[in-house]
Design a protein around this motif. Sequence first.
Motif, PDB file in Angstrom:
ATOM      1  N   GLN A 171      14.962  52.375  31.110  1.00 22.66           N
ATOM      2  CA  GLN A 171      15.625  52.711  32.369  1.00 22.66           C
ATOM      3  C   GLN A 171      16.308  51.463  32.951  1.00 22.66           C
ATOM      4  O   GLN A 171      17.457  51.527  33.419  1.00 22.66           O
ATOM      5  CB  GLN A 171      14.614  53.266  33.368  1.00 22.66           C
ATOM      6  CG  GLN A 171      15.270  53.627  34.713  1.00 22.66           C
ATOM      7  CD  GLN A 171      14.249  53.787  35.826  1.00 22.66           C
ATOM      8  OE1 GLN A 171      13.077  53.440  35.654  1.00 22.66           O
ATOM      9  NE2 GLN A 171      14.677  54.295  36.964  1.00 22.66           N
ATOM     10  N   LEU A 180      19.540  50.770  31.217  1.00 24.90           N
ATOM     11  CA  LEU A 180      20.640  51.659  31.623  1.00 24.90           C
ATOM     12  C   LEU A 180      21.195  51.249  32.990  1.00 24.90           C
ATOM     13  O   LEU A 180      22.406  51.316  33.234  1.00 24.90           O
ATOM     14  CB  LEU A 180      20.151  53.113  31.666  1.00 24.90           C
ATOM     15  CG  LEU A 180      19.805  53.768  30.312  1.00 24.90           C
ATOM     16  CD1 LEU A 180      19.250  55.170  30.534  1.00 24.90           C
ATOM     17  CD2 LEU A 180      21.032  53.843  29.410  1.00 24.90           C
ATOM     18  N   PHE A 203      23.512  54.041  33.876  1.00 20.68           N
ATOM     19  CA  PHE A 203      22.471  54.950  34.355  1.00 20.68           C
ATOM     20  C   PHE A 203      23.030  56.268  34.898  1.00 20.68           C
ATOM     21  O   PHE A 203      22.488  57.339  34.635  1.00 20.68           O
ATOM     22  CB  PHE A 203      21.640  54.257  35.430  1.00 20.68           C
ATOM     23  CG  PHE A 203      20.541  55.122  35.993  1.00 20.68           C
ATOM     24  CD1 PHE A 203      19.379  55.355  35.293  1.00 20.68           C
ATOM     25  CD2 PHE A 203      20.675  55.720  37.251  1.00 20.68           C
ATOM     26  CE1 PHE A 203      18.374  56.147  35.807  1.00 20.68           C
ATOM     27  CE2 PHE A 203      19.684  56.521  37.772  1.00 20.68           C
ATOM     28  CZ  PHE A 203      18.521  56.730  37.051  1.00 20.68           C
ATOM     29  N   ARG A 219      20.293  59.786  29.717  1.00 17.59           N
ATOM     30  CA  ARG A 219      19.540  59.662  30.958  1.00 17.59           C
ATOM     31  C   ARG A 219      18.591  60.861  31.168  1.00 17.59           C
ATOM     32  O   ARG A 219      17.420  60.687  31.519  1.00 17.59           O
ATOM     33  CB  ARG A 219      20.500  59.575  32.140  1.00 17.59           C
ATOM     34  CG  ARG A 219      19.802  59.432  33.486  1.00 17.59           C
ATOM     35  CD  ARG A 219      20.781  59.660  34.624  1.00 17.59           C
ATOM     36  NE  ARG A 219      21.221  61.044  34.668  1.00 17.59           N
ATOM     37  CZ  ARG A 219      22.358  61.470  35.238  1.00 17.59           C
ATOM     38  NH1 ARG A 219      23.175  60.583  35.786  1.00 17.59           N
ATOM     39  NH2 ARG A 219      22.669  62.743  35.258  1.00 17.59           N
ATOM     40  N   ASP A 275      19.091  67.684  34.666  1.00 14.91           N
ATOM     41  CA  ASP A 275      18.213  66.731  35.350  1.00 14.91           C
ATOM     42  C   ASP A 275      17.147  67.472  36.165  1.00 14.91           C
ATOM     43  O   ASP A 275      15.959  67.131  36.142  1.00 14.91           O
ATOM     44  CB  ASP A 275      19.018  65.813  36.280  1.00 14.91           C
ATOM     45  CG  ASP A 275      19.922  64.855  35.520  1.00 14.91           C
ATOM     46  OD1 ASP A 275      19.501  64.381  34.453  1.00 14.91           O
ATOM     47  OD2 ASP A 275      21.044  64.593  35.990  1.00 14.91           O
TER      48      ASP A 275
END
Length: 577
Positions: free
Chosen positions: A24, A27, A33, A39, A71
């Motif tokens: 993370q 990114l 990111f 992601r 997401d």
Amino acid sequence: MATQFQIDSLLQKCNSLIHMKQLQAHLITTGKFQFHPSRTKLLELFAVSPAGNLSFAGIFFRQIQNPTTNDYNAVLRGLAQSSEPTQSISWYRNMLRCGKKIDALTCSFALKGCARALAFSEATQLHSQVLRYGFDADVLLVTTLLDVYAKSGYIDDAKKVFDEMQQRDIASWNAMISGLAQGSRPNEAIDLFNKMKEEGWRPNDVTVLGALSACSQLGALKQGEIVHGYIVDEKLENNVIVCNAVIDMYGKCGFVDKAYSVFNSMSCRKSLITWNTMIMAFAMNGDGYKALDLLDRMILDGMCPDAVSYLAALCGCNHAGLVDEGVRLFDLMKVSGVEINVKHYGSVIDLLGRAGRLKEAYDIINSMPMLPDVVLWQTLLGASKTYGNVEMAEVASKKLVEMGSNSCGDFVLLSNVYAAQQRWKDVGRVREAMVNNDVRKVPGFSFTEIDGRIHKFINSDQSHPNSTEIYAKLDEIKFRIKSYGYIAETNLVLHDIGDEDKENVINYHSEKLAVAYGLISTVDGTPILVIKNLRICVDCHTFIKIISNIYNREIIVRDRARFHRFKDGVCSCRDYW
């Protein structure tokens, strides 16, 4: 700078929270990111993987400027399988409020949360949205929906979803069969299992577990043997969970020797559950010494008994009248390191109560390190009824009232005690209390399997197609057994009515009807198996013992507590139950 291929490769190797956080950070520092395609996969790892952290997944999510449906789904999936599945429903609602587009996966994850939380109302709302968005063609999604309904106890709704499915897969059949079996509709579960095979489907290990559960509930030996034969043919016996279910099925059908044969011939390694299931099968069938021997063998085999193992062995002592052995086993538990729970106390109290040692049982209840539950006082009340101890029955009954118990069994047992002493005013007082508290007696019913079909009877039932022949057979039996000294136990009838009326009441208990039907519908010498939802009464016990002698039949009755195997005028329980 890492390429997408390299990042995807790193994602596959992420096996700790530290690795995920490092990826993370990479990114974020490289500016990828907010838009990198990996992601969402990283977010899903945080939310779902064993090495992840759902709380950190929430922090991760809030750092995303424009989260996509994928997401949202990643976190939703994690919430659905978390210890607080209701949060997945709130997350789903938040998606709708934010105007996010939902897809079939969104609904599927939300429904899984509903299934785990038994959230029927929310599931019905999701159902309408599934139809609205046209997701009802998604087999996996609709299977999840019917699973929610089944697990929430709404079997008719689940069956309606199943019947209306445009297409089904093996998981759809499994969910429906399991739902019917667990929803107290075992007959339909067996019918659906047979229909599945007729339509060309090949049941898998999950399917047979549902079918075996249904057979266990009904004591449906013939159907159970068919399922077992299929398991052998398809080589599913290498699955220890399947083997455990087969052992349980034979044990609950009253054929403990068949259960033990499966136990001894297992090719896969026995689990703790395997040993416990076999010990309990011996216990239910009154083979107390065999239950204790198997507990010893289990220890010699290197398997450490747990609380369930000791409870099963105690039940074996209980049903076989091995009072001293049971007390010694209970004392052994105290120094073995196994945590003694209220069920162990209940078994010992039942053991002492059945032996008439009511004062000892009462003293143990009062010395327990935890608060006694309703079942313990009900057990003492039942023992007080057996031995006609009015004083102890009143003590137990008072405790039950103080604890807010409103079970019909409490009232019936106390009424029994008073009725046996012909204290009809007290019986009337108890019955008045039942009416005032809207307490209703649980109706007795029995099952018997004839030629693969299950027949159900209730007390004084006349709905069976062969009702005339059944009652004629009962009249014949009543005439023949009187020469063996049989007199109906009319004191068991809790009414201040004439002896003739009492005899009519007790003569048509459901197990008597089931046995009579077994006699007229099977050839001489064939064993008769009856499954009863309540404990068998003293009169029916005596009645069936005599029948087994007169008609030279082995009659097996599984009541709520154990098996009774009647043969040549003797019961395997030795009149101790």
